[in-house]
Design a protein around this motif. Sequence first.
Motif, PDB file in Angstrom:
ATOM      1  N   ALA A 225       0.819  -1.698   0.227  1.00  0.00           N
ATOM      2  CA  ALA A 225      -0.221  -0.047   0.220  1.00  0.00           C
ATOM      3  C   ALA A 225       0.649   1.417   0.072  1.00  0.00           C
ATOM      4  CB  ALA A 225      -0.998  -0.455   1.116  1.00  0.00           C
ATOM      5  N   VAL A 226       0.430   2.100  -1.209  1.00  0.00           N
ATOM      6  CA  VAL A 226       1.801   3.312  -1.498  1.00  0.00           C
ATOM      7  C   VAL A 226       0.879   4.641  -1.050  1.00  0.00           C
ATOM      8  CG1 VAL A 226       3.151   3.982  -2.613  1.00  0.00           C
ATOM      9  CG2 VAL A 226       2.717   1.847  -2.826  1.00  0.00           C
ATOM     10  N   PHE A 227       1.083   5.275  -0.229  1.00  0.00           N
ATOM     11  CA  PHE A 227       1.014   6.052   0.400  1.00  0.00           C
ATOM     12  C   PHE A 227       1.601   7.521   0.289  1.00  0.00           C
ATOM     13  CE2 PHE A 227      -0.671   3.197   3.336  1.00  0.00           C
ATOM     14  CZ  PHE A 227      -2.322   2.968   3.405  1.00  0.00           C
ATOM     15  N   PHE A 228       1.136   8.585   0.289  1.00  0.00           N
ATOM     16  CA  PHE A 228       1.383  10.161  -0.087  1.00  0.00           C
ATOM     17  C   PHE A 228       2.291  11.162   1.279  1.00  0.00           C
ATOM     18  CE2 PHE A 228       2.969  14.010  -2.192  1.00  0.00           C
ATOM     19  CZ  PHE A 228       3.783  13.555  -2.465  1.00  0.00           C
ATOM     20  N   HIS A 229       3.219  11.341   1.794  1.00  0.00           N
ATOM     21  CA  HIS A 229       3.024  12.207   2.851  1.00  0.00           C
ATOM     22  C   HIS A 229       3.168  13.503   1.696  1.00  0.00           C
ATOM     23  CE1 HIS A 229       3.457  14.826   6.328  1.00  0.00           C
ATOM     24  NE2 HIS A 229       5.296  14.793   5.812  1.00  0.00           N
ATOM     25  N   PRO A 230       2.295  14.375   2.301  1.00  0.00           N
ATOM     26  CA  PRO A 230       2.493  15.657   1.332  1.00  0.00           C
ATOM     27  C   PRO A 230       2.640  16.731   1.458  1.00  0.00           C
ATOM     28  CG  PRO A 230      -0.121  15.675   2.348  1.00  0.00           C
ATOM     29  CD  PRO A 230       0.697  14.481   2.767  1.00  0.00           C
ATOM     30  N   GLY A 231       3.091  16.569   3.131  1.00  0.00           N
ATOM     31  CA  GLY A 231       3.472  18.146   3.734  1.00  0.00           C
ATOM     32  C   GLY A 231       5.152  18.126   4.721  1.00  0.00           C
ATOM     33  N   HIS A 232       5.151  18.607   5.609  1.00  0.00           N
ATOM     34  CA  HIS A 232       7.156  19.365   4.979  1.00  0.00           C
ATOM     35  C   HIS A 232       7.259  17.308   6.128  1.00  0.00           C
ATOM     36  CE1 HIS A 232      10.285  20.784   7.392  1.00  0.00           C
ATOM     37  NE2 HIS A 232      11.030  20.963   6.703  1.00  0.00           N
ATOM     38  N   ILE A 233       9.007  17.366   5.771  1.00  0.00           N
ATOM     39  CA  ILE A 233       9.230  16.248   6.535  1.00  0.00           C
ATOM     40  C   ILE A 233       9.578  16.174   7.817  1.00  0.00           C
ATOM     41  CG2 ILE A 233      11.734  16.794   6.558  1.00  0.00           C
ATOM     42  CD1 ILE A 233       9.787  13.295   5.244  1.00  0.00           C
ATOM     43  N   SER A 234       9.592  17.113   8.763  1.00  0.00           N
ATOM     44  CA  SER A 234       8.893  16.875  10.431  1.00  0.00           C
ATOM     45  C   SER A 234       7.799  16.654  10.296  1.00  0.00           C
ATOM     46  CB  SER A 234       9.769  18.586  10.520  1.00  0.00           C
ATOM     47  OG  SER A 234       8.325  19.110  10.558  1.00  0.00           O
ATOM     48  N   ALA A 235       6.945  16.313   9.526  1.00  0.00           N
ATOM     49  CA  ALA A 235       5.594  15.836  10.541  1.00  0.00           C
ATOM     50  C   ALA A 235       5.552  14.877  10.100  1.00  0.00           C
ATOM     51  CB  ALA A 235       4.123  16.964  10.327  1.00  0.00           C
ATOM     52  N   ILE A 236       6.190  14.102   9.441  1.00  0.00           N
ATOM     53  CA  ILE A 236       5.701  12.580   8.667  1.00  0.00           C
ATOM     54  C   ILE A 236       5.548  11.429   9.746  1.00  0.00           C
ATOM     55  CG2 ILE A 236       8.349  11.733   8.887  1.00  0.00           C
ATOM     56  CD1 ILE A 236       7.810  10.735   6.001  1.00  0.00           C
TER      57      ILE A 236
END
Length: 293
Positions: A225-236
């Motif tokens: 399952a491939v998700f995309f984290h769109p925000g800043h890396i600090s919020a991953i």
Amino acid sequence: MLQWRRPTQPDGYPRVSIVAKALWYIETRYVDPALSLDDVAAACDASRFHLTRAFGVATGRSLMRYLRARRLTQAAQALAGGAPDILAVALEAGYGSHEAFTRAFRGQFGVTPETVRARGHCGGLELVPALRLDRGGELPLAAPRLIGRPAFTVAGLSERYTHETAAGIPAQWQRLAGHVPDASVTYGVCEDADGGAFDYTCGVEATGAVPAPLTAIRIPAQRYAVFFHPGHISAIRMTWRAIFDRWLPASGLRATGGPEFERYDERFDAATGHGGVEIWIPVSLDDEDRVCA
């Protein structure tokens, strides 16, 4: 391409939280010295791996360390209240001897049980209160792609972390930059380890010999399952939490426990931390929900 039918949730996704269930179960039963990770996982209808990962990304702690800290906190409060028998307190906290209890107690608080009983208070001790899962920071999560990927190899730098020490990962990436300065696609691979720890390898895809000091890790062919984290890396971590604590329990899919990884491609700007990151979670599908297109 793989597709699946997400089971209907009476209250609607994304309200399911196995970490909230785990916290409630621990708080109502942690005085039981026999309480184990298997017990908590069974109560949450989750695998040991899934619960451990979900708990870690949601709370920043390993589940079993939290359970031990809660027991030792209860023990410290009992001793400060004048409990006459330290061995009895040790047994109630799940320790089979005075010596084992003293080692754990000193490791947690920096003083002996006798010292706390003599003081008659817990002042200066870093007690661990019951955690409450903050639902105010929940992150909207777009539906993932479900795809298969052949086996491949990542060459990079590996370190072992707990959820309490994971703040060291950015520095690991800085060290990697000196070895692969021009990489357009990089990977951060997570593998479960003993005791609630995990091994994290940051690196690049490799097809040949791997030069020192880099190490190679083989990622088997899997469905993801491939998700995309769109925000800043600090919020991953918020996206990881949403995946394991809310999406997986509601999806009808099961995390297989194989290596998971973050994939940083040309969209990600390492200088600013913006641009987005893919998160690949190996999953299995129930036979009745599997459709191969």
